[in-house]
Design a protein around this motif. Structure first.
Motif, mmCIF file in Angstrom:
data_model
loop_
_atom_site.group_PDB
_atom_site.id
_atom_site.type_symbol
_atom_site.label_atom_id
_atom_site.label_comp_id
_atom_site.label_asym_id
_atom_site.label_seq_id
_atom_site.Cartn_x
_atom_site.Cartn_y
_atom_site.Cartn_z
ATOM 1 N N ASP A 1 -4.836 12.164 -0.489
ATOM 2 C CA ASP A 1 -6.129 12.768 -0.802
ATOM 3 C C ASP A 1 -5.857 13.915 -1.774
ATOM 4 O OD1 ASP A 1 -8.540 14.113 -0.942
ATOM 5 O OD2 ASP A 1 -8.898 14.050 1.230
ATOM 6 N N TRP A 2 -5.733 13.560 -3.050
ATOM 7 C CA TRP A 2 -5.280 14.515 -4.065
ATOM 8 C C TRP A 2 -6.256 15.652 -4.281
ATOM 9 C CZ3 TRP A 2 -0.668 13.388 -3.487
ATOM 10 C CH2 TRP A 2 -0.192 12.082 -3.503
ATOM 11 N N SER A 3 -7.558 15.417 -4.115
ATOM 12 C CA SER A 3 -8.519 16.520 -4.283
ATOM 13 C C SER A 3 -8.369 17.530 -3.143
ATOM 14 C CB SER A 3 -9.947 15.999 -4.392
ATOM 15 O OG SER A 3 -10.317 15.290 -3.230
ATOM 16 N N ALA A 4 -8.110 17.073 -1.928
ATOM 17 C CA ALA A 4 -7.879 18.002 -0.815
ATOM 18 C C ALA A 4 -6.572 18.759 -1.013
ATOM 19 C CB ALA A 4 -7.877 17.242 0.515
ATOM 20 N N ASP B 1 -1.210 16.690 -9.446
ATOM 21 C CA ASP B 1 -0.749 15.705 -10.442
ATOM 22 C C ASP B 1 0.734 15.390 -10.266
ATOM 23 O OD1 ASP B 1 -3.256 15.488 -11.575
ATOM 24 O OD2 ASP B 1 -2.796 16.808 -13.281
ATOM 25 N N ARG B 2 1.552 16.392 -10.010
ATOM 26 C CA ARG B 2 2.997 16.170 -9.798
ATOM 27 C C ARG B 2 3.211 15.280 -8.580
ATOM 28 N NH1 ARG B 2 7.612 19.784 -10.570
ATOM 29 N NH2 ARG B 2 6.938 19.739 -12.734
ATOM 30 N N LEU B 3 2.497 15.587 -7.495
ATOM 31 C CA LEU B 3 2.627 14.787 -6.281
ATOM 32 C C LEU B 3 2.128 13.359 -6.485
ATOM 33 C CD1 LEU B 3 1.457 17.462 -3.708
ATOM 34 C CD2 LEU B 3 3.806 16.672 -4.089
ATOM 35 N N ARG B 4 1.031 13.217 -7.198
ATOM 36 C CA ARG B 4 0.467 11.893 -7.477
ATOM 37 C C ARG B 4 1.452 11.049 -8.263
ATOM 38 N NH1 ARG B 4 -3.670 13.359 -10.311
ATOM 39 N NH2 ARG B 4 -5.074 13.618 -8.551
ATOM 40 N N LEU B 5 2.140 11.663 -9.209
ATOM 41 C CA LEU B 5 3.130 10.949 -10.014
ATOM 42 C C LEU B 5 4.232 10.378 -9.125
ATOM 43 C CD1 LEU B 5 4.427 10.173 -12.773
ATOM 44 C CD2 LEU B 5 5.549 12.418 -12.708
#
Length: 145
Positions: free
Chosen positions: A23-26, A54-58
Protein backbone atom coordinates in the motif's frame (compact mmCIF):
# COMPACT_ATOMS: atom_id res chain seq x y z
CA UNK A 1 -2.64 6.17 26.81
CA UNK A 2 0.70 4.52 26.04
CA UNK A 3 4.18 5.84 26.42
CA UNK A 4 5.95 7.74 23.67
CA UNK A 5 7.94 4.57 22.96
CA UNK A 6 4.76 2.47 22.68
CA UNK A 7 3.22 5.01 20.30
CA UNK A 8 6.37 5.07 18.16
CA UNK A 9 6.47 1.27 18.05
CA UNK A 10 2.84 1.30 16.86
CA UNK A 11 3.67 3.76 14.07
CA UNK A 12 6.57 1.56 12.91
CA UNK A 13 4.38 -1.58 13.08
CA UNK A 14 1.74 0.16 10.96
CA UNK A 15 4.45 1.06 8.46
CA UNK A 16 5.50 -2.59 8.15
CA UNK A 17 1.86 -3.62 7.65
CA UNK A 18 1.44 -1.05 4.85
CA UNK A 19 4.73 -1.94 3.21
CA UNK A 20 4.11 -5.69 3.12
CA UNK A 21 0.60 -5.04 1.78
CA UNK A 22 2.26 -2.92 -0.93
CA UNK A 23 0.00 0.00 0.00
CA UNK A 24 2.41 2.62 -1.33
CA UNK A 25 0.16 5.62 -0.58
CA UNK A 26 -0.07 4.57 3.09
CA UNK A 27 3.71 4.06 3.15
CA UNK A 28 4.24 7.55 1.74
CA UNK A 29 1.88 9.11 4.30
CA UNK A 30 3.84 7.69 7.27
CA UNK A 31 6.96 9.75 6.46
CA UNK A 32 7.77 13.39 7.09
CA UNK A 33 8.42 15.53 4.02
CA UNK A 34 12.13 15.64 4.84
CA UNK A 35 12.44 12.01 5.99
CA UNK A 36 15.52 10.04 4.98
CA UNK A 37 15.60 6.38 3.96
CA UNK A 38 18.80 4.50 3.23
CA UNK A 39 19.98 0.93 2.77
CA UNK A 40 23.30 1.55 4.47
CA UNK A 41 26.22 0.50 2.30
CA UNK A 42 24.06 -0.19 -0.74
CA UNK A 43 22.62 2.94 -2.33
CA UNK A 44 22.47 6.67 -1.55
CA UNK A 45 19.59 7.86 0.65
CA UNK A 46 16.30 9.19 -0.67
CA UNK A 47 14.25 11.90 1.00
CA UNK A 48 10.54 12.42 1.49
CA UNK A 49 7.60 10.05 1.58
CA UNK A 50 7.05 9.94 -2.18
CA UNK A 51 10.69 9.10 -2.94
CA UNK A 52 10.75 6.49 -0.18
CA UNK A 53 7.58 4.83 -1.48
CA UNK A 54 9.04 4.87 -5.01
CA UNK A 55 12.28 3.21 -3.83
CA UNK A 56 10.32 0.51 -2.02
CA UNK A 57 7.99 0.00 -4.99
CA UNK A 58 11.00 -0.52 -7.26
CA UNK A 59 12.50 -3.25 -5.09
CA UNK A 60 9.47 -4.90 -3.56
CA UNK A 61 6.85 -4.30 -6.22
CA UNK A 62 8.02 -7.19 -8.43
CA UNK A 63 7.73 -9.74 -5.62
CA UNK A 64 4.78 -12.11 -5.80
CA UNK A 65 4.46 -12.25 -2.03
CA UNK A 66 6.25 -10.90 1.01
CA UNK A 67 6.16 -12.37 4.49
CA UNK A 68 7.35 -10.35 7.46
CA UNK A 69 9.13 -12.22 10.24
CA UNK A 70 9.38 -9.69 13.06
CA UNK A 71 11.82 -10.25 15.87
CA UNK A 72 13.06 -7.99 18.63
CA UNK A 73 11.65 -4.45 18.69
CA UNK A 74 13.29 -1.91 20.99
CA UNK A 75 12.27 1.69 21.53
CA UNK A 76 13.91 4.50 23.42
CA UNK A 77 12.74 8.07 23.02
CA UNK A 78 12.24 8.75 19.32
CA UNK A 79 14.19 5.69 18.14
CA UNK A 80 12.65 2.32 17.24
CA UNK A 81 14.96 -0.57 16.31
CA UNK A 82 13.49 -3.65 14.66
CA UNK A 83 15.42 -6.87 14.10
CA UNK A 84 13.51 -8.87 11.52
CA UNK A 85 13.55 -10.83 8.30
CA UNK A 86 11.64 -10.59 5.08
CA UNK A 87 10.71 -13.62 3.07
CA UNK A 88 10.58 -12.61 -0.59
CA UNK A 89 8.67 -14.87 -2.98
CA UNK A 90 9.09 -14.36 -6.74
CA UNK A 91 6.67 -15.57 -9.39
CA UNK A 92 9.58 -17.42 -11.01
CA UNK A 93 9.92 -19.68 -7.95
CA UNK A 94 12.79 -18.15 -5.99
CA UNK A 95 12.36 -17.50 -2.25
CA UNK A 96 14.81 -15.38 -0.25
CA UNK A 97 14.88 -14.96 3.50
CA UNK A 98 16.55 -11.60 4.02
CA UNK A 99 17.41 -10.69 7.64
CA UNK A 100 18.16 -7.14 8.66
CA UNK A 101 17.91 -4.47 11.32
CA UNK A 102 15.96 -1.28 10.81
CA UNK A 103 16.61 1.89 12.81
CA UNK A 104 13.86 4.51 12.65
CA UNK A 105 13.36 7.87 14.28
CA UNK A 106 9.74 8.88 14.85
CA UNK A 107 8.61 12.36 15.85
CA UNK A 108 5.19 13.96 15.84
CA UNK A 109 3.64 10.75 14.53
CA UNK A 110 5.83 10.53 11.42
CA UNK A 111 8.93 8.57 10.52
CA UNK A 112 11.81 11.04 10.07
CA UNK A 113 14.75 8.70 9.48
CA UNK A 114 15.01 5.06 8.45
CA UNK A 115 18.29 3.25 7.97
CA UNK A 116 18.37 -0.45 7.11
CA UNK A 117 21.39 -2.64 7.85
CA UNK A 118 21.44 -5.97 6.03
CA UNK A 119 23.63 -8.49 4.29
CA UNK A 120 23.32 -7.24 0.73
CA UNK A 121 25.31 -10.24 -0.54
CA UNK A 122 22.54 -12.55 0.69
CA UNK A 123 20.04 -10.70 -1.45
CA UNK A 124 22.23 -10.43 -4.54
CA UNK A 125 23.39 -14.06 -4.32
CA UNK A 126 19.85 -15.41 -4.11
CA UNK A 127 17.65 -13.03 -6.10
CA UNK A 128 16.65 -13.94 -9.63
CA UNK A 129 18.80 -12.32 -12.32
CA UNK A 130 15.77 -10.67 -13.91
CA UNK A 131 15.06 -8.86 -10.60
CA UNK A 132 18.64 -7.59 -10.38
CA UNK A 133 18.42 -6.36 -13.99
CA UNK A 134 15.09 -4.69 -13.20
CA UNK A 135 16.52 -2.90 -10.16
CA UNK A 136 19.68 -1.83 -12.00
CA UNK A 137 17.57 -0.43 -14.85
CA UNK A 138 15.53 1.68 -12.44
CA UNK A 139 12.43 -0.33 -13.26
CA UNK A 140 12.59 -0.18 -17.04
CA UNK A 141 13.81 -3.73 -17.73
CA UNK A 142 11.22 -6.31 -18.62
CA UNK A 143 9.92 -8.65 -15.94
CA UNK A 144 9.53 -12.18 -17.30
CA UNK A 145 6.06 -13.69 -17.37
Amino acid sequence: MGTREDNNKSIVAAHWDSMYAKDWSAVEARFADDAEYMDVGAVPPVHGGAAIADRLRLGLGPTAKMVHRPGVVLAEGDVVITEHAEEWHFHTGEVIVHPFTSVMEVRDGLIRRWHDYSHLGNLLDNAPQWWIAYIMSGGTAEIPK
